[in-house]
Design an enzyme around this catalytic site. Structure first.
Site, short mmCIF file in Angstrom:
data_model
loop_
_atom_site.label_atom_id
_atom_site.label_comp_id
_atom_site.label_asym_id
_atom_site.label_seq_id
_atom_site.Cartn_x
_atom_site.Cartn_y
_atom_site.Cartn_z
N SER A 177 45.98 28.19 69.81
CA SER A 177 47.29 27.60 69.55
C SER A 177 47.74 26.96 70.86
O SER A 177 47.28 27.36 71.92
CB SER A 177 48.26 28.72 69.15
OG SER A 177 49.58 28.27 69.16
N ARG A 238 42.23 20.57 56.24
CA ARG A 238 41.93 19.21 55.79
C ARG A 238 40.44 18.95 56.03
O ARG A 238 39.86 19.42 57.02
CB ARG A 238 42.74 18.18 56.59
CG ARG A 238 44.18 18.01 56.09
CD ARG A 238 44.25 17.37 54.71
NE ARG A 238 45.61 17.14 54.26
CZ ARG A 238 46.33 17.97 53.51
NH1 ARG A 238 45.80 19.13 53.11
NH2 ARG A 238 47.54 17.66 53.13
N GLU A 267 37.98 13.15 49.61
CA GLU A 267 38.28 13.69 48.28
C GLU A 267 38.57 12.56 47.29
O GLU A 267 39.20 11.58 47.69
CB GLU A 267 39.48 14.64 48.37
CG GLU A 267 39.17 15.85 49.21
CD GLU A 267 40.37 16.78 49.39
OE1 GLU A 267 41.40 16.56 48.75
OE2 GLU A 267 40.25 17.74 50.16
N HIS A 285 40.40 21.74 46.38
CA HIS A 285 41.74 21.55 46.98
C HIS A 285 42.82 22.25 46.13
O HIS A 285 43.73 21.59 45.61
CB HIS A 285 42.05 20.06 47.14
CG HIS A 285 43.09 19.80 48.20
ND1 HIS A 285 43.11 18.67 48.99
CD2 HIS A 285 44.17 20.53 48.58
CE1 HIS A 285 44.15 18.72 49.81
NE2 HIS A 285 44.81 19.85 49.59
N ILE A 286 42.70 23.57 46.05
CA ILE A 286 43.65 24.33 45.23
C ILE A 286 44.45 25.33 46.07
O ILE A 286 44.97 26.31 45.55
CB ILE A 286 42.94 25.07 44.07
CG1 ILE A 286 41.82 26.00 44.60
CG2 ILE A 286 42.39 24.09 43.05
CD1 ILE A 286 41.28 26.97 43.55
N GLY A 287 44.53 25.06 47.39
CA GLY A 287 45.22 26.00 48.28
C GLY A 287 46.61 26.39 47.79
O GLY A 287 46.99 27.55 47.83
C1 GLV Z 1 48.12 20.31 50.39
O1 GLV Z 1 47.04 19.98 50.72
C2 GLV Z 1 49.24 20.29 51.26
O2 GLV Z 1 49.16 19.78 52.38
O3 GLV Z 1 50.29 20.77 50.83
#
Ligand code: GLV
Length: 321
Positions: A177, A238, A267, A285-287
């Site tokens: 960080s 990402r 994507e 991409h289902i976070g």
């Molecule tokens: C999804 O990818 C977000 O950035 O919310």
């Protein structure tokens, strides 16, 4: 013709947000399958544009929308699809949907961590193909997270929640960080280290960094070679953070142990080599894809649009500096 303000949803906004906007404004949407040309044709005269990570918001789109465009509300926390400098030039406010998806995304990162560490993806693939021949004491051997060293690259909100959840397994947490994060140091005993050290010492490396020119391919062949040959790489941030070809190569040759990926460089394209790579858990991409997070995101999009179009400060502005 109505005097209402015009809200253009480039693709789709869930009812939790759409209903709030439709009450007050003229709303049109492109639908999930909207092409770039269709979005360009929809935006002229828009006062607000609702975009999402798959909708590039650039000079051409802003030009097409026209001078009245006041706000681009991104249906996501990330905003690498938006040209912030161009929005600044056009005097357009940009907003996003932070916090409401932190837990959902961190939980998916935990899911992918467990799945990759136990190779459930290859195991399930074999089972579904009807190729399972019975219990085998030497098959699909993974490793336990209990006692593992977890490397969290990026200690923002999602990184912190992931670290908190992973600390339940009882291992050590390392992180990178810009600043020391006292909260996680005190609460979880986490230690801030250099990125190279994180790669070398961790059993799991999970990426929670924004997509920026400086973070593009931060995981490349050199970074992968620094990791343990048993290590798991997890990416819910990402796609641009990881060089896909180098990762496929590392998985094929055993340079690293396994991977869990939710995001990809171009994507919805996923490189064939990654689709076929061994020990690789993949999700599309289902976070943030939980009922709670997605509804809250839609609601935040609407609240941001409402605020700007009604002349007040939006709750979630993205800094254009
Ligand atoms: C999804 O990818 C977000 O950035 O919310």
């Amino acid at each position: 013709m109505s005097n209402n303000k015009r809200v253009v949803v480039a693709r789709l906004l869930l009812p939790a947000g759409r209903d709030l906007l439709e009450e007050k404004f003229d709303l049109v949407d492109g639908g999930l399958a909207a092409t770039r040309d269709e979005v360009l044709a929809l935006v002229p005269g828009a006062d607000a544009l609702v975009a999402d990570p798959s909708v590039p918001v650039d000079e051409q789109l802003l030009e097409a929308a026209g001078d009245q465009l006041a706000v681009v509300a991104n249906y996501a926390v990330g905003f690498d699809n938006i040209d912030l400098a161009a929005c600044h030039e056009h005097g357009v406010i940009v907003t996003n949907t932070p916090e409401v998806l932190t837990n959902a995304t961190a939980e998916l990162a935990v899911t992918l961590t467990l799945s990759a560490a136990r190779n459930t993806s290859d195991a399930e693939r074999r089972l579904r193909r009807g190729e399972w021949t019975g219990w085998d004491p030497a098959d699909f051997i993974g490793f336990e997270l209990s006692g593992a060293t977890i490397g969290v690259a990026g200690m923002g909100r999602i990184g912190q929640r992931y670290a908190e959840l992973m600390s339940g397994f009882g291992g050590e947490i390392l992180y990178t960080s810009r600043e020391v994060k006292e909260g996680v140091e005190v609460k979880l005993g986490a230690r801030k280290v250099e990125f190279e050290k994180l790669l070398e010492a961790s059993d799991v490396v999970s990426l929670h960094l924004p997509s920026l020119p400086a973070t593009r391919h931060i995981i490349d062949a050199v970074a992968l070679a620094r990791m343990k040959s048993s290590a798991v790489l997890v990416n819910t941030g990402r796609g641009s953070l990881v060089d896909s070809e180098a990762l496929a190569e590392a998985l094929e040759s055993g340079t690293i142990g396994a991977a869990g990926l939710d995001v990809y460089e171009n994507e919805p394209e996923v490189p064939r080599r990654l689709l076929e790579a061994p020990r690789t858990a993949l999700t599309p991409h289902i976070g943030s894809a939980t009922d709670r997070a997605r509804d809250e995101m839609a609601r935040l999009v609407a609240l941001n649009v409402l605020a700007v179009l009604e002349g007040s400060a939006p709750p979630n502005p993205v800094s254009l500096e």
